[in-house]
Scaffold this motif. Structure first.
Motif: not given
Ligand code: SF4
Length: 725
Positions: A127-132, A135-140, A415-421, A507-515
């Motif tokens: 949900g947070k990744l999709a919102k970013v 708002q900012y495009g995938p490059q955010g 702007p970059v507003k989401a970070w996955m590590v 895979q868990g994240l991809a499923k919810r992101l439509g990927l």
């Protein structure tokens, strides 16, 4: 396992010698009862306690791992497991490891969490990744990871999401070496330390900071006096203690030393004329360039006597082709390190050390099969670190971590507003920790995948607990090298907690992101497809039984030594003079600039690692922490006397970006203009109970600087004041 057995199985040399403390944490293993043979399994797998990927055998007794033995079948690890490898058990059975998904329930860094189901954690993060994205495009979004067998899945999720901002570990480690050797030879070679007869190391403290087989080769070569080891370092390290000669070089002047060696070798016609004529380009420009760089000139820069430079140059050329100027790891210390590494590569080339036993050898590779899956479109946005503009020749897939942080903080170019590590701890890996905290605080979302509560996880919004390397199936991996190796990592026990593998989390994240369509496979299918590429009748069965495979013909030398061979460079030759560098606006030959010196009353801060610790990742491991629970600051007696500091006294070490308190170790084993401390201490995460608040993290005081060409972090460019605390 008792303490004696633990010591026996730890690697020899520096690590073995250092393992002489008590190990109370092994007590649970002393109470073992005899185990029926049927209840014991010896399962070949692969260590993940550092990047070396040694082959090991997990001894599983009644469903519990009791020991990690070396696997003698690996030509790479050759029956060796180091102290960290042994202590991998403690990662699995650490009571404080991550056991369930966590969602932050307090302020960032406050350490308040609530447990969540995997469904909730995935929904929350997606949900947070999709919102970013909206708002900012995938490059955010930014996707940071370090080397692991499953890193490919994590990176792929970032790219499939549409982000160009994948940042990888080499930009904090090997970026300058990788780029320098790639531009010179078209590839990054290995160094045949086992067969070399003359080895020069500049600050690569192999016998202390990175215990692995070629370190053991080095010990063998030097202690048996098969090879001569010349060591340059402002500090008298463990490697210096084993070297034939130690030169306490003035920091940042290693390039001057190499240029003077080139001056001598070319001036005295000691280079390999046939090799230079057949395989290199730009020799005349090089010869002209180094004419003025005499040993006498270099003596003023390096504080190494001209006669010694001249003698070492002659000895090096005479020992060729069994002579190497070793490239080292964590190779960006200074802003000009790329040119230093280029000069090393050029020096190695002109004496004809290429593709010869005891010299540099292009890595042999093994092709695996591949699983075909639906490709995604390449991200269209430019990278946030603006690699094309700032570091046009550097590896774009690795990024430039520090420039990335500067741009994210400034909000440029977007702007970059989401970070996955994934499996990385930028809080400790990056200099100037306060800036990393600021960057995190301006993110709308930070998600971390890890086995333990790292300092970065401590500041996250959601933490995904990953199964440890002994609980999950990983992809098959090829380790390129002089002798290439294929390694296998199956689960040796079931996950102890509610954890998942990297692929399952992706895979868990991809499923919810439509990927989902891009990750529509299982790890078993992936591994099966990889194994089918191997020239074995039943490759997967072989790997399950042996854990490792290598082509039977061993080391091969000289495959590139024929006049028709084209190097992967612009000219097809080994480029002593680089047109690509010139076209990109850099010096085509290594140009030396005298480094800035510490102003009066300050010292250059130099950093290093201990054999027990893998970066900052294993400081909290009970077995390893026992051997080095505390960090200190090395200081020369003259400097200490001037500051009124006694050995063992607490001092404050302050740079322009922060300060920390450490105990002084007053010692002659360091130059008077430097102070030294170890990396990996001072955790913020309270879950790392042995390391939390113990001493301080060097990341708090290192200033931000990077190598100009590769963008790799330059960690030795900080000047500090030291006073009694
Ligand atoms: S060098 Fe040590 S920690 Fe690294 S992979 Fe080998 S055994 Fe593991």
């Amino acid at each position: 396992m008792d303490r004696r057995r633990f010591l026996t199985f730890a690697a020899g040399g520096a690590a073995g010698a250092a393992l002489a403390s008590s190990v109370s944490c092994v007590q649970p293993f002393l109470k073992k009862q005899p185990v029926a043979a049927a209840a014991r399994q010896d399962i070949p797998t692969t260590c993940e306690m550092c990047v070396n990927k040694c082959s090991i055998i997990a001894v599983v007794e009644n469903g519990k791992i009791s020991k990690l033995n070396p696997n003698p079948e690996s030509p790479r690890s050759r029956g060796m497991v180091c102290a960290r490898g042994n202590a991998g058990l403690q990662q699995v059975y650490d009571p404080a490891r991550l056991k369930k998904p966590l969602i932050r329930a307090g302020a960032r860094g406050e350490g308040k969490w609530r447990t969540a189901s995997w469904e909730e954690a995935f929904d929350f993060a997606a949900g947070k990744l999709a919102k970013v994205k909206e708002q900012y495009g995938p490059q955010g979004s930014m996707w940071s990871s370090t080397e692991s067998f499953a890193e490919t899945f994590f990176k792929s999720l970032g790219l499939a999401f549409g982000s160009p901002n994948v940042e990888r570990h080499p930009t904090l480690c090997l970026a300058s070496v990788n780029l320098a050797y790639s531009l010179t030879f078209g590839t990054v070679p290995s160094f045949d330390l086992a067969n070399a007869r003359y080895i020069i190391m500049s600050g690569a403290n192999r016998l202390e900071s990175f215990i692995m087989p070629d370190t053991v080769d080095l010990i063998g070569s030097t202690t048996e006096r098969k090879a001569r080891l010349i060591y340059l370092d402002p500090r008298f390290t463990v490697t210096a203690s084993k070297a034939d000669e130690w030169f306490p070089i003035k920091p940042g002047t290693d390039l001057a030393f190499v240029l003077a060696m080139l001056n001598v070798i070319i001036g005295e016609q000691r280079y390999n004329k046939e090799f230079v004529a057949n395989y290199t380009s730009g020799f005349d420009q090089l010869a002209e360039h180094v004419k003025s760089h005499t040993p006498e000139w270099a003596e003023i820069e390096t504080e190494i006597h001209a006669n010694d430079i001249r003698r070492v140059a002659r000895e090096f050329a005479d020992a060729a082709p069994r002579a190497v100027y070793y490239a080292g790891r964590r190779s960006s210390w200074y802003r000009e390190d790329f040119q230093f590494r280029r000069a090393q590569a050029i020096l190695n080339a002109i004496v004809g050390n290429w593709d010869r036993q005891g010299g540099m050898v292009p890595n042999a590779k093994i092709a695996l099969g591949e699983l075909l899956f639906l490709p995604w479109d390449d991200p269209t946005a430019p990278r946030v670190d603006e690699m094309d503009k700032n570091f046009p020749l550097a590896a774009k897939g690795d990024g430039a971590y520090l420039k990335m942080r500067e741009n994210v903080l400034a909000g440029v170019p977007y702007p970059v507003k989401a970070w996955m590590v994934h499996k990385q701890d930028p809080m400790n890996a990056l200099p100037e920790q306060a800036k990393t905290v600021r960057m995190i605080e301006q993110m709308d979302f930070l998600g971390v995948i890890d086995v333990q509560m790292s300092d970065t996880a401590w500041y996250a919004d959601v933490v995904f607990p990953e199964s440890s390397y002994l609980e999950r199936q990983d992809p098959i991996e090829v380790l390129p090298g002089i002798v290439p190796v294929v390694v296998y990592r199956p689960p040796v026990i079931k996950p102890l907690h509610d954890t998942k593998s990297t692929l399952e989390i992706v895979q868990g994240l991809a499923k919810r992101l439509g990927l989902s369509q891009y990750f529509d496979y299982t790890i078993d299918k992936w591994v099966d497809a990889q194994a089918k590429g191997l020239p074995l009748d039943t490759p997967l069965e072989y790997l399950k039984h042996h854990g490792v495979w290598s082509p039977p013909d061993g080391a091969k030398y000289g495959a590139t030594l024929n006049p028709d061979h084209r190097f992967v460079t612009k000219s097809g030759k080994i480029e002593l003079y680089s047109e690509r560098l010139q076209e990109a606006g850099y010096d085509p030959l290594p140009v030396y600039h005298t480094p800035m010196q510490p102003p009066t009353g300050t010292f250059r801060l130099i950093l290093g690692r201990r054999a027990y610790f893998t970066q900052a990742n294993t400081t909290n491991n009970p077995w390893l922490n026992t051997f080095a629970p505390e960090n200190v600051l090395w200081m020369h007696p003259r400097a200490a006397r001037q500051a009124g500091i006694d050995d063992g006294q607490m001092v404050e070490v302050a740079s322009s970006v922060g300060s920390l308190r450490l105990k002084a170790r007053v010692t002659q084993e360091i130059r008077p203009d430097c102070v030294f401390t170890m990396h990996g201490y001072g955790k913020r995460s309270q879950w790392q109970r042995l390391a939390a608040g113990r001493n301080a993290s060097d990341a708090e005081i290192i200033e931000t600087a990077w190598d100009k060409v590769s963008g790799g972090g330059a960690f030795h460019e900080t000047f500090v004041k030291v006073r009694k605390a």
